[in-house]
Write a protein that holds these residues in place. Structure first.
Motif, PDB file in Angstrom:
ATOM      1  N   ASN A 145     -35.482-134.320  18.282  1.00 15.34           N
ATOM      2  CA  ASN A 145     -36.635-133.639  18.885  1.00 15.34           C
ATOM      3  C   ASN A 145     -37.920-133.939  18.130  1.00 15.34           C
ATOM      4  OD1 ASN A 145     -34.928-132.535  20.786  1.00 15.34           O
ATOM      5  ND2 ASN A 145     -34.710-130.573  19.726  1.00 15.34           N
ATOM      6  N   ALA A 146     -37.841-133.929  16.794  1.00 15.01           N
ATOM      7  CA  ALA A 146     -39.034-134.206  15.988  1.00 15.01           C
ATOM      8  C   ALA A 146     -39.528-135.624  16.229  1.00 15.01           C
ATOM      9  CB  ALA A 146     -38.720-133.988  14.513  1.00 15.01           C
ATOM     10  N   GLN A 147     -38.584-136.563  16.294  1.00 13.46           N
ATOM     11  CA  GLN A 147     -38.977-137.950  16.534  1.00 13.46           C
ATOM     12  C   GLN A 147     -39.508-138.124  17.951  1.00 13.46           C
ATOM     13  OE1 GLN A 147     -39.107-139.991  14.177  1.00 13.46           O
ATOM     14  NE2 GLN A 147     -39.312-142.022  15.062  1.00 13.46           N
ATOM     15  N   ASN A 148     -38.937-137.404  18.900  1.00 10.74           N
ATOM     16  CA  ASN A 148     -39.395-137.459  20.288  1.00 10.74           C
ATOM     17  C   ASN A 148     -40.858-137.031  20.385  1.00 10.74           C
ATOM     18  OD1 ASN A 148     -39.864-136.761  23.107  1.00 10.74           O
ATOM     19  ND2 ASN A 148     -37.651-136.888  23.376  1.00 10.74           N
ATOM     20  N   LYS A 149     -41.182-135.913  19.735  1.00 11.46           N
ATOM     21  CA  LYS A 149     -42.566-135.426  19.763  1.00 11.46           C
ATOM     22  C   LYS A 149     -43.520-136.418  19.104  1.00 11.46           C
ATOM     23  CE  LYS A 149     -41.350-130.505  19.832  1.00 11.46           C
ATOM     24  NZ  LYS A 149     -41.379-129.231  19.066  1.00 11.46           N
ATOM     25  N   LEU A 150     -43.060-137.035  18.029  1.00  4.91           N
ATOM     26  CA  LEU A 150     -43.913-137.988  17.322  1.00  4.91           C
ATOM     27  C   LEU A 150     -44.176-139.229  18.164  1.00  4.91           C
ATOM     28  CD1 LEU A 150     -45.347-138.631  14.639  1.00  4.91           C
ATOM     29  CD2 LEU A 150     -43.216-139.697  13.867  1.00  4.91           C
ATOM     30  N   ILE A 151     -43.109-139.761  18.771  1.00  8.38           N
ATOM     31  CA  ILE A 151     -43.241-140.978  19.570  1.00  8.38           C
ATOM     32  C   ILE A 151     -44.070-140.724  20.834  1.00  8.38           C
ATOM     33  CG2 ILE A 151     -41.939-142.589  21.021  1.00  8.38           C
ATOM     34  CD1 ILE A 151     -39.737-142.528  18.927  1.00  8.38           C
ATOM     35  N   ASN A 152     -43.908-139.553  21.443  1.00  7.22           N
ATOM     36  CA  ASN A 152     -44.601-139.250  22.696  1.00  7.22           C
ATOM     37  C   ASN A 152     -45.916-138.508  22.481  1.00  7.22           C
ATOM     38  OD1 ASN A 152     -42.683-140.148  24.931  1.00  7.22           O
ATOM     39  ND2 ASN A 152     -41.313-138.933  23.638  1.00  7.22           N
ATOM     40  N   GLN A 153     -46.371-138.489  21.256  1.00  7.76           N
ATOM     41  CA  GLN A 153     -47.629-137.806  20.949  1.00  7.76           C
ATOM     42  C   GLN A 153     -48.800-138.429  21.719  1.00  7.76           C
ATOM     43  OE1 GLN A 153     -50.114-138.144  17.077  1.00  7.76           O
ATOM     44  NE2 GLN A 153     -48.634-136.499  16.656  1.00  7.76           N
ATOM     45  N   ILE A 154     -49.695-137.570  22.199  1.00  3.27           N
ATOM     46  CA  ILE A 154     -50.910-138.000  22.898  1.00  3.27           C
ATOM     47  C   ILE A 154     -52.117-137.680  22.010  1.00  3.27           C
ATOM     48  CG2 ILE A 154     -52.401-137.630  24.917  1.00  3.27           C
ATOM     49  CD1 ILE A 154     -49.843-139.103  25.579  1.00  3.27           C
ATOM     50  N   ARG A 155     -53.035-138.625  21.914  1.00  5.56           N
ATOM     51  CA  ARG A 155     -54.260-138.389  21.145  1.00  5.56           C
ATOM     52  C   ARG A 155     -55.473-138.477  22.085  1.00  5.56           C
ATOM     53  NH1 ARG A 155     -54.007-139.803  14.859  1.00  5.56           N
ATOM     54  NH2 ARG A 155     -52.090-138.621  14.469  1.00  5.56           N
ATOM     55  N   ASN A 156     -56.309-137.469  22.005  1.00  7.45           N
ATOM     56  CA  ASN A 156     -57.495-137.392  22.849  1.00  7.45           C
ATOM     57  C   ASN A 156     -58.681-137.990  22.101  1.00  7.45           C
ATOM     58  OD1 ASN A 156     -56.171-135.943  24.999  1.00  7.45           O
ATOM     59  ND2 ASN A 156     -56.183-134.151  23.659  1.00  7.45           N
ATOM     60  N   VAL A 157     -59.215-139.069  22.653  1.00  8.52           N
ATOM     61  CA  VAL A 157     -60.279-139.793  21.963  1.00  8.52           C
ATOM     62  C   VAL A 157     -61.457-140.053  22.907  1.00  8.52           C
ATOM     63  CG1 VAL A 157     -58.621-140.947  20.451  1.00  8.52           C
ATOM     64  CG2 VAL A 157     -59.371-142.096  22.542  1.00  8.52           C
ATOM     65  N   ARG A 158     -62.602-140.256  22.288  1.00  9.76           N
ATOM     66  CA  ARG A 158     -63.776-140.786  22.983  1.00  9.76           C
ATOM     67  C   ARG A 158     -64.163-142.078  22.282  1.00  9.76           C
ATOM     68  NH1 ARG A 158     -67.894-137.195  21.508  1.00  9.76           N
ATOM     69  NH2 ARG A 158     -66.476-136.405  19.887  1.00  9.76           N
ATOM     70  N   ILE A 159     -64.703-143.015  23.035  1.00 12.13           N
ATOM     71  CA  ILE A 159     -65.019-144.299  22.416  1.00 12.13           C
ATOM     72  C   ILE A 159     -66.416-144.776  22.829  1.00 12.13           C
ATOM     73  CG2 ILE A 159     -62.593-145.005  22.321  1.00 12.13           C
ATOM     74  CD1 ILE A 159     -63.116-146.832  24.697  1.00 12.13           C
ATOM     75  N   ILE A 160     -66.959-145.631  21.971  1.00 16.55           N
ATOM     76  CA  ILE A 160     -68.183-146.364  22.277  1.00 16.55           C
ATOM     77  C   ILE A 160     -67.871-147.840  22.112  1.00 16.55           C
ATOM     78  CG2 ILE A 160     -70.570-146.823  21.615  1.00 16.55           C
ATOM     79  CD1 ILE A 160     -70.668-144.037  20.389  1.00 16.55           C
ATOM     80  N   GLU A 161     -68.088-148.619  23.141  1.00 15.48           N
ATOM     81  CA  GLU A 161     -67.853-150.065  23.066  1.00 15.48           C
ATOM     82  C   GLU A 161     -69.191-150.772  22.895  1.00 15.48           C
ATOM     83  OE1 GLU A 161     -65.593-151.460  26.349  1.00 15.48           O
ATOM     84  OE2 GLU A 161     -63.964-150.011  26.071  1.00 15.48           O
ATOM     85  N   ILE A 162     -69.273-151.603  21.875  1.00 17.42           N
ATOM     86  CA  ILE A 162     -70.508-152.334  21.589  1.00 17.42           C
ATOM     87  C   ILE A 162     -70.171-153.820  21.591  1.00 17.42           C
ATOM     88  CG2 ILE A 162     -72.417-152.648  19.982  1.00 17.42           C
ATOM     89  CD1 ILE A 162     -71.709-149.923  18.784  1.00 17.42           C
ATOM     90  N   GLY A 163     -70.704-154.548  22.570  1.00 14.18           N
ATOM     91  CA  GLY A 163     -70.435-155.973  22.690  1.00 14.18           C
ATOM     92  C   GLY A 163     -71.070-156.781  21.564  1.00 14.18           C
TER      93      GLY A 163
END
Length: 618
Positions: free
Chosen positions: A182-200
């Motif tokens: 169960n612990a490994q399942n949660k770790l592998i399926n973890q979701i991270r909420n991010v915002r990004i800025i792309e600079i060419g």
């Protein structure tokens, strides 16, 4: 005593650690390590000696493999003496590990039957043509590789013993706690909420100015990359067993004669499959209590969980007579019906309880069932005879007519393949092999135009090559490549500027209000994106520390083209996916297997008299 129930293994990982004969020993020209007395002993593992010739032969063969894989880079590796010393020592340690695991397997009464060994060899693709085993190809391949049939089969028997009996037997006792999964399942399926800025990267290309000195210096330092490549005109004769075999015909009469002359090859003795409980010799009372439990209906697969750590439960592959401990054999072949359980059996290593799981009666395969196999074997035999006869002629004729391949080809009735002036990247695939490229580069071949000696692509695939003419590499003038250099230098400097900008921006975001920094730089984060471990930049995102007190965490990354991505990690979600459980179980077993293998080897080394006779290896 070792704890069987704590020794899970992973086949894939263990192949890497102990180096199986099927992969690393096949065609490696290494003899059986169970050798006679030799003064040149480098290490002694109890009564088994590994000699300097054994080690040197294995070392040289692995260098040959490395040479074929690395090409010209191999010669740079040879200059690193510290690496070569470490490489040689690692080979010796793998040889020691193999001895330890073989001895341990045999101490448990595990053995490999002749039938099992035969089936393994028949199934090996290295000895097959058109998907079927070829006996003559098998013998000739071993001979060409420096193996005797006896030594190869002994080495293969040892590895089959370890890989197909010891490892699966121990691996079956492995189990994982639900909490771990169960612990490994949660770790592998973890979701991270991010915002990004792309600079060419184009943002950083605009203000780059290059001096003539910078352009000239880069051109001077990298002139080898700005030239027309060397071009060669080549001719070669290629000879392979596979191509010869296509023209071989075998009659029914020939096939039937071979079948009856070799009828023993198609006979399979009676074999039995068993479940086996082993209890070390200092636990007689435990052994009797286990037998009593089994007689009352206890399950073989569960018994190890209810008994002391010293006992173990495992299944054994099909066994035949004269292949295991005589006491165990008598018990196995005295059981009458599937499901019967033996009485307590005492051997040199402890107590055994056997359950009969299945029986295969002895039989001889009829000719009608093996006729295709027989014909293929005979077909291969004829092709091999032709191949080696032509090879012998090719070796002699290429030397006798050193400045042409035409007379050679006519004498052996084979075509000469030719090319126009071509660069190395345009060579036919057969000529791109490292061993062929190495021969082409030799002065007597490239500059003097001599026929090469026979080049072995593999034992039954050879060629002779000749350089008909060549054109040297021609450097391009600076004026011809200045635009390319300016573009390259601009990209390099733009990437450097982008990296500096991104680092400063992230540092500011960590220490100053986000809105203030973004307004100053005229930048804006995207909407929140949910990222899993398969997403772009996942390695960077999942290496970031988790946010504390709802404070975003910042970092940056660059893609291969130099574009910059600023990342803000806002939160982490632990999710659970039951569909992932089986994959996770396999991964955990594989991970645990690595640890347990090293643990087992450490214990075996601690309880074995291993004596090094050279201080460089101890």
């Amino acid at each position: 005593m070792l704890n069987w129930s704590d020794l899970p293994f992973s086949r894939i990982i263990i192949k890497i650690v102990i180096g199986l004969v099927i992969t690393s020993f096949l065609f490696a020209s290494i003899g059986n390590y169970l050798i006679s007395i030799n003064r040149n002993v480098v290490v002694k593992v109890d009564d088994v000696k590994i000699t300097f010739p054994d080690l040197e032969k294995r070392y040289q063969n692995e260098l040959d493999t490395m040479r074929s894989e690395l090409g010209q880079r191999f010669y740079k590796t040879l200059s690193d003496l510290d690496y070569l010393k470490s490489f040689r020592k690692s080979i010796l340690e793998r040889m020691v590990n193999r001895v330890l695991l073989e001895k341990y397997s045999k101490s448990l009464g595990l053995q490999v039957t002749d039938s099992q060994l035969r089936e393994l060899i028949l199934s090996m693709p290295q000895f097959q043509y058109d998907g079927k085993f070829d006996i003559e190809f098998y013998k000739s391949s071993l001979f060409r590789s420096g193996f005797s049939v006896e030594n190869f089969e002994q080495s293969l028997r040892i590895d089959y013993l370890i890989q197909n009996q010891l490892i699966p037997a121990i691996q079956e006792s492995n189990f994982l706690l639900p909490g771990e999964i169960n612990a490994q399942n949660k770790l592998i399926n973890q979701i991270r909420n991010v915002r990004i800025i792309e600079i060419g990267m184009e943002k950083f290309l605009n203000n780059i100015s290059l001096s003539e000195e910078e352009i000239f210096q880069y051109y001077s330092e990298n002139a080898e990359f700005y030239s027309q490549p060397e071009k060669l005109k080549l001719s070669y004769i290629e000879l392979s067993l596979e191509s010869l075999k296509k023209n071989v015909v075998v009659t029914d009469d020939e096939a039937k004669q071979y079948y009856f002359d070799n009828i023993n090859l198609f006979f399979a003795e009676e074999s039995r499959k068993i479940s086996h409980i082993f209890i070390p010799d200092n636990n007689q009372e435990i052994a009797y209590s286990i037998l009593e439990e089994l007689n009352l209906g206890a399950n073989f697969s569960n018994i190890a969980k209810k008994t002391p750590k010293e006992s173990s439960t495992f299944n054994v592959e099909w066994i035949q007579r004269n292949t295991i401990d005589p006491e165990i054999e008598r018990a196995v072949f005295s059981l009458k019906s599937i499901g019967d359980i033996s009485s307590l059996i005492q051997s040199k290593t402890g107590y055994h309880i056997i359950r009969l799981d299945d029986v295969k009666a002895s039989f001889t395969k009829p000719y009608s069932k093996v006729s295709d196999q027989v014909k293929e074997e005979l077909k291969s035999q004829k092709a091999i005879n032709t191949f080696y006869e032509l090879k012998h002629q090719l070796e002699n004729l290429a030397f006798e007519f050193p400045y042409s391949l035409n007379e050679v080809a006519q004498s052996i009735n084979q075509p000469v393949y030719t090319t126009d002036f071509i660069s190395e990247n345009k060579y036919p695939e057969i000529l791109k092999k490292p061993i062929v490229l190495e021969v082409i580069s030799k002065p007597e071949i490239k500059q003097e135009g001599l026929n090469s000696e026979v080049i072995e692509i593999n034992p039954e695939h050879i060629l002779v090559i000749r350089v008909e003419d060549f054109k040297n590499k021609v450097p391009l003038l600076l004026d011809q490549v200045s635009d390319q250099i300016i573009m390259k230098l601009s990209e390099i400097q733009a990437k450097q500027k982008a990296s500096i900008f991104a680092k400063k921006l992230v540092d500011s975001l960590k220490n100053t209000d986000e809105d203030v920094i973004l307004e100053k730089e005229s930048l804006k984060f995207s909407e929140v994106k949910k990222v899993n471990r398969t997403s772009e930049f996942a390695n960077t995102i999942f290496s970031m520390k988790k946010p504390v007190h709802q404070n975003s965490v910042y970092t940056y990354a660059q893609d291969a083209t130099g574009n910059v991505v600023i990342i803000a990690l806002d939160s982490v979600e632990n999710t659970f996916n039951t569909k992932s459980n089986q994959t996770i179980v396999n991964q955990l077993i594989e991970f645990n297997s690595v640890q347990e293998l090293y643990t087992l080897l450490h214990i075996l080394r601690s309880n074995t008299n291993i004596k090094y006779f050279d201080e460089h290896y101890s």
